[in-house]
Each structure stands twice: as C-alpha cells, then as structure tokens.
Write an enzyme that holds these catalytic residues in place. Structure first.
Site, PDB file in Angstrom:
ATOM      1  N   THR A   1       5.248  34.642  17.954  1.00  0.00           N
ATOM      2  CA  THR A   1       4.811  33.249  17.783  1.00  0.00           C
ATOM      3  C   THR A   1       4.991  32.492  19.097  1.00  0.00           C
ATOM      4  OG1 THR A   1       6.925  32.340  17.011  1.00  0.00           O
ATOM      5  CG2 THR A   1       5.495  33.348  15.353  1.00  0.00           C
TER       6      THR A   1
ATOM      7  N   HIS B   1      -3.372  -0.372  -4.283  1.00  0.00           N
ATOM      8  CA  HIS B   1      -3.575  -1.486  -5.208  1.00  0.00           C
ATOM      9  C   HIS B   1      -3.164  -2.828  -4.606  1.00  0.00           C
ATOM     10  CE1 HIS B   1      -4.400   1.432  -8.267  1.00  0.00           C
ATOM     11  NE2 HIS B   1      -3.189   1.945  -8.210  1.00  0.00           N
TER      12      HIS B   1
ATOM     13  N   ARG C   1     -12.158  -7.537  -7.242  1.00  0.00           N
ATOM     14  CA  ARG C   1     -10.825  -7.145  -6.790  1.00  0.00           C
ATOM     15  C   ARG C   1     -10.893  -6.690  -5.332  1.00  0.00           C
ATOM     16  NH1 ARG C   1      -9.653  -0.964  -9.212  1.00  0.00           N
ATOM     17  NH2 ARG C   1     -11.484  -0.041  -8.236  1.00  0.00           N
TER      18      ARG C   1
END
Ligand SMILES: O=c1[nH]c(=O)c2[nH]c(=O)[nH]c2[nH]1
Length: 298
Positions: free
Chosen positions: A57, A247, A176
């Site tokens: 790696t 929201h 909204r």
C-alpha cells in the site's frame, strides 16, 4: 463446512495530494484525496501471509505522487484512469483490477483590487467533486460526482396530501423552504469525455432543475434533477442521489402578538428527511460492481 476468502481488495486510503501547476506565473492548484485499491490474485497473503504478490500500500501511495509529477494533474477522472491503467497492466500480472476513488476540494483565486490573484487562493466552501474509477482487465467505468452542494429555495415548495395515519402531526403546507445538501454520482458510458466540461454541465443542469421546478416533494425534485441530467447528457447512463431534507420550521410568534407570513424560520439540523434514489436509462445494462463500496447511495 468450509471457510473461504470472499471478496477482497486492498490499498492506501486517503492519500492527500496538492499539485501546483507552475508552468505559467498563474499557478493552478489541485487539492485531492486519493484512495487506491487493487484486487486480483492476492489470496496468498490472506491465507498464509506470503506477500510475494502484494504491491505494498505504501507503493500505491508513492505512485500517486510520482504520477502527479510525471504526468501532471488535470482532472480527477483523468488521474484516476491513469492510476488504474498504471496498475492494471501486464507488468503486474497478479492485478486483475483497480479501484481509484478521488475527492477534490475547490480553491478559488483571491479577488484582489488588481483582479484574480495568480497564486493566492481561498477555499471555496464545502462542495467536493468526486470520482470512482474501476478497471477490471480492460473494462473501465467512471462514476463522477459531487457532495455537499447545499441549495435552498425560499418558496416554490409545497408538501401536502400525505396520509393522516396514526401519529401523523405534520401540518400540510403550500409554501415552505426547501433546502438540501445534494450528493450525486453519475456513471459515464465511456471514457472519451471532456471531464471538466461534463462536470460543469451536469452541475448546472441539476441546479437549474432545482431552481425551476415547483416542488411538491423533495422526491419529485430529485427525480426531475436526474431526468434533466439524463436528457441533456446522452453519455451518462444513470445518476444516483442522496439528499437530506434540511427542514425549516416556521416560528410561532403569536405568543408575542406577532404574525409570521413565512419570514421567520427555525433551521433544524436533525433529524432530517433522507431521500435517496437512482434515476437510470432503461436501455443500458446495470453495473453494480462499479457502485460497490460507494457509501450512502442506494
Ligand atoms: O419533501 C418531502 N418529502 C417527504 O417524504 C416528507 N416527509 C415529511 O415529513 N416532510 C417531507 N417532505
């Protein structure tokens, strides 16, 4: 009963690379996070610890930096393809395939009194451009994308008509705030693509649809955004979205004798609705392998 090794891959995750193109006094900075993984004939190291086939790696990490030096850095798609082609090559017969995932952080030039600066930059918000390239033998798949594209509409969004079942208390609304943080990934049908132009066009299409559609639900907005991308871009097979509904609740000001004609809102950070969907052409084959390991997309 036997025990066998299942699907596996390995590599170096989150290699941070900043490339500076200094070929002109107007430097170009590319800031990325690369995860390189290989798969293929690597069962021995899992079974016995023999590393005879294992491209370390650490070597994969070094390859990121070396390829950035030898070939420069244009787009994350091009670089991920170059990484994949480097490893899936006859010189490494044990490598059957590669997966290269890159995130790119955006920098804008600092605007000075004399115009955009040549070598001073300011981080451009949280939006991140992404790519996942998978190469299996000679077969390549490119999935471009973005995360954290935060958008809001202050009107032009309704939500009503939902079932009034046990525990429903949400009040129906015809006006909204609609806000979301768009994460989207789209699969290309080929690799001969002007990646920057394609990315800019897809992003613009999504923003245009988000703005223009009068929304009856975030689900409808999501689908319209995906449909518009596929209509405008024949080279894209499918697009997947993960979109939180951020929201905003109208604050009740009546205790103080004040009205509130949709002007004063409370922005809640949690919980949030979470809308996820794929929008796809019905005449292209699925490529579930290319999507494997991409979290947060159904
Ligand atoms: O656009 C929306 N979709 C929903 O499914 C949902 N559910 C909810 O409570 N509000 C909203 N808004």
């Amino acid at each position: 009963m036997g025990i066998v090794l299942g699907t596996n891959r390995y590599g170096k995750a989150e290699v941070r690379l900043v490339h500076v193109d200094r070929s002109t006094p107007r430097h170009v900075v590319t800031d990325v996070n690369v995860t390189s993984q290989l798969f293929g004939d690597f069962a021995d190291t899992f079974h016995t610890g023999s590393n005879a086939a294992v491209i370390a790696t650490d070597t994969q990490k070094n390859t990121v930096y070396a390829l950035a030096r030898t070939g420069g850095f244009t787009t994350i798609e091009e670089f991920a393809l170059r990484m994949a082609r480097h490893f899936v090559d006859p010189r490494y017969p044990q490598v059957g395939g590669a997966r290269q995932e890159i995130e790119q952080y955006s920098w804008d030039r600092v605007d000075t009194a004399d115009g955009p600066h040549d070598h001073a930059f300011v981080r451009a918000g949280t939006e991140t451009r992404t790519v996942v390239v998978t190469r299996h033998g000679d077969t390549e798949t490119v999935i471009s994308g973005l995360t954290d594209l935060v958008v809001l509409k202050s009107t032009g969004s309704e939500f009503h008509g939902f079932p009034q079942v046990e525990y429903t208390s949400l009040v129906e609304t015809d006006d909204r705030i609609l806000a979301t943080s768009v994460s989207a990934r789209w699969r290309h049908l080929g690799t001969d693509v002007d990646w920057d132009a394609s990315f800019a066009a897809v992003r613009a299409t999504m923003l245009d649809r988000f703005a223009q559609i009068h929304s009856l639900s975030l689900q409808q907005t999501l689908y319209a955004m995906g449909e518009a991308v596929l209509e405008a871009h024949p080279g894209i097979a499918e697009i997947r979205f993960s979109m939180p509904n951020k929201h905003h609740f109208l604050v009740d000001l009546s205790p103080w004798g004040l009205d509130n004609p949709n002007e004063v809102w409370f922005a809640a950070d949690r919980p949030y609705g979470l809308i996820e969907a794929a929008v796809t052409r019905d005449d292209v084959s699925a490529d579930d392998g290319a999507w494997a390991g991409i979290a947060g997309f159904c």
